[in-house]
Enzyme design. Structure first.
Site, PDB file in Angstrom:
ATOM      1  N   ASP A  67      84.779  19.141   0.637  1.00 18.70           N
ATOM      2  CA  ASP A  67      83.244  18.941   0.445  1.00 18.70           C
ATOM      3  C   ASP A  67      82.519  19.922  -0.445  1.00 18.70           C
ATOM      4  O   ASP A  67      82.815  20.884  -0.725  1.00 18.70           O
ATOM      5  CB  ASP A  67      82.421  19.670   2.118  1.00 18.70           C
ATOM      6  N   ASP A  91      79.547  12.882  -1.262  1.00 18.90           N
ATOM      7  CA  ASP A  91      80.307  14.076  -1.818  1.00 18.90           C
ATOM      8  C   ASP A  91      80.932  14.797  -0.954  1.00 18.90           C
ATOM      9  O   ASP A  91      81.025  16.265  -1.008  1.00 18.90           O
ATOM     10  CB  ASP A  91      79.348  15.602  -2.451  1.00 18.90           C
ATOM     11  N   GLU A  92      81.568  14.010  -0.385  1.00 20.17           N
ATOM     12  CA  GLU A  92      82.826  14.399   1.388  1.00 20.17           C
ATOM     13  C   GLU A  92      83.603  13.562   1.837  1.00 20.17           C
ATOM     14  O   GLU A  92      82.658  12.206   1.682  1.00 20.17           O
ATOM     15  CB  GLU A  92      81.786  15.742   2.281  1.00 20.17           C
TER      16      GLU A  92
END
Length: 356
Positions: free
Chosen positions: A13, A107-108
Site C-alpha cells: 500500500d 496505489d495498492e
C-alpha cells in the site's frame, strides 16, 4: 496447517500516494501539509499528506472543514494521468517478482509470492526488495504487510504505517487476532463496529466467543465472514484477472435524515467521493444505482441505465438527483448510497441513437 499449503501473501500500500507524488514532483511541498483536491468553497479533499493528517485532514472531507483544522494547508489540483503513470511503474515492479498480482486500486495490490520469479527465500525478503525498488525508481514510500492470507496481509500493511513492514507469521495468527481491536478488522466499518461495541465485542477474542448462528442472526451474510476471519480463515486467492463490477460509496448518518432537501446535500457529498473513486479506478459503467435504507431498516434501490459510459460529474449529479426525485420518502433515512455499475466490455457493440 502444514508448511506445503501455507501461502505467502504480501499486501503493498503506497503511503499517501497522491499527496506523496505531488511532494516528490514539487520539492517545495516536501514536509508540508498538502491536500490534493479543490480548495474552493465547494471543494473536497481527494488525498492528504501525513503532515496534513496530523491535523485531522482526511480524504472526502470538504475543503472548508480541512482548512479550519489546518489553516496552513496547501491545496494542489489532482493530476490523475501522472498518478496512473507512476502506478504503472509500481505494478511493473510487482510483476517482476510474481505474476499473481491483484490490484485493489491505483496505489495498492495483493501479491501471492508462494512461488516467486526471483528465487528469494522468504516473503519478507521479497517485500523488503520491492519497497527498496519502489523507493529507488519512483522516490515514493510503500508499506507492506505479509501473512498467510489476504485478510491478514491487508491488516499487516496498515499496522505500522507510514513506511512500515509488518509480518504476521503462522504461529502468531491466533494471538494477534484475539488482541486486535475490532475497528482494525478489514471489512468491519464504523457502523458495524459500533453495533459490536453495543453487544460487548471490542477485540478479536470477544468476537471469537460468538457462534456462527449468532453472528449470522446479527449481521446477515457478513456473519459467516466475521466468524471465519477471527479464526484466521480466508481462502480467497490472489486473482490477477479480477474484474471490478461496480464502484460505489455510501454513508450511514449519525442522525436520520427526514427531508429530500437534506438528502440532496448529503447526496452531493457522496457524488464527489464517487467521482473521485471512478477517476482512481478508471472504471466506466452505464448504470447508476441508488440505495436508501430507512430508520426501520427497510431498504430500497433504484437504478437507471443509459447507452454510454457515465463519467462526467455533472451527468452523475443529474442522474442521481433524478433517481432521488422519483422516491417518495415513507420514513426517515439512515443510509444513502450511490454507485456506477454495468461496465461496458471492450468488444461490446452499443446501439447508437440519432436525432433526425
Amino acid at each position: 496447517m502444514s508448511e506445503d499449503v501455507i501461502r505467502k501473501i504480501i499486501h503493498i500500500d503506497m503511503d499517501a500516494f497522491f499527496a506523496s507524488v505531488e511532494q516528490k514532483d514539487n520539492p517545495e511541498l516536501k514536509g508540508k501539509a498538502v491536500a490534493v483536491g479543490g480548495g474552493g468553497d465547494r471543494g473536497v479533499v481527494a488525498a492528504a499528506s501525513y503532515e496534513a493528517r496530523k491535523f485531522g485532514v482526511r480524504s472526502a472531507m470538504p475543503s472548508k472543514t480541512a482548512l479550519k483544522r489546518c489553516p496552513h494547508l496547501i491545496f494542489v489540483k489532482p493530476r490523475h494521468s501522472r498518478y496512473k503513470e507512476i502506478s504503472d511503474q509500481i505494478m511493473t515492479i510487482f510483476h517482476e517478482f510474481t505474476d499473481l498480482v491483484e490490484p485493489l486500486s491505483i496505489d495498492e495490490a495483493f501479491l501471492d509470492v508462494s512461488r516467486n520469479k526471483m528465487g528469494l527465500p522468504s516473503a519478507t525478503a521479497i517485500a523488503v526488495e520491492i519497497r527498496r525498488r519502489v523507493k529507488e525508481e519512483t522516490g515514493l514510500i510503500a508499506s507492506a504487510g505479509i501473512s498467510v492470507n489476504k485478510f491478514l496481509a491487508k491488516i499487516a500493511s496498515d499496522y505500522q504505517k507510514p513506511d512500515g513492514l509488518f509480518v504476521i507469521k503462522p504461529k502468531m495468527v491466533e494471538s494477534f487476532i484475539e488482541k486486535l481491536s475490532i475497528e482494525k478488522f478489514f471489512g468491519v466499518g464504523k457502523v458495524t463496529a459500533e453495533k459490536m461495541h453495543q453487544i460487548g465485542i471490542f477485540h478479536g477474542k470477544d468476537l471469537k466467543k460468538r457462534s456462527l448462528l449468532e453472528l449470522t442472526r446479527l449481521f446477515g451474510k457478513n456473519g459467516a465472514y466475521y466468524y471465519n476471519i477471527v479464526r484466521g480463515i480466508d481462502n480467497r486467492e490472489v486473482d490477477p484477472h479480477r474484474i471490478r463490477k461496480s464502484v460505489s460509496t455510501e454513508n450511514t448518518f449519525l442522525d436520520d435524515i427526514r427531508t429530500k432537501k437534506q438528502l440532496k446535500i448529503r447526496l452531493e457529498e457522496l457524488i464527489l467521493d464517487l467521482h473521485r473513486r471512478l477517476q482512481r479506478t478508471k472504471f466506466k459503467g452505464r448504470t447508476i444505482n441508488m440505495k436508501i435504507k430507512y430508520s426501520s431498516f427497510e431498504q430500497i434501490t433504484r437504478s437507471r441505465t443509459v447507452l454510454h459510459e457515465i463519467t462526467d460529474y455533472k451527468e452523475i449529479v443529474e442522474l442521481s438527483n433524478s433517481l432521488l426525485d422519483q422516491l417518495e420518502l415513507t420514513d426517515s433515512v439512515r443510509l444513502l448510497g450511490v454507485g456506477i455499475s454495468n461496465q461496458i466490455k471492450h468488444n461490446e457493440v452499443i446501439q447508437l441513437t440519432f436525432d433526425f
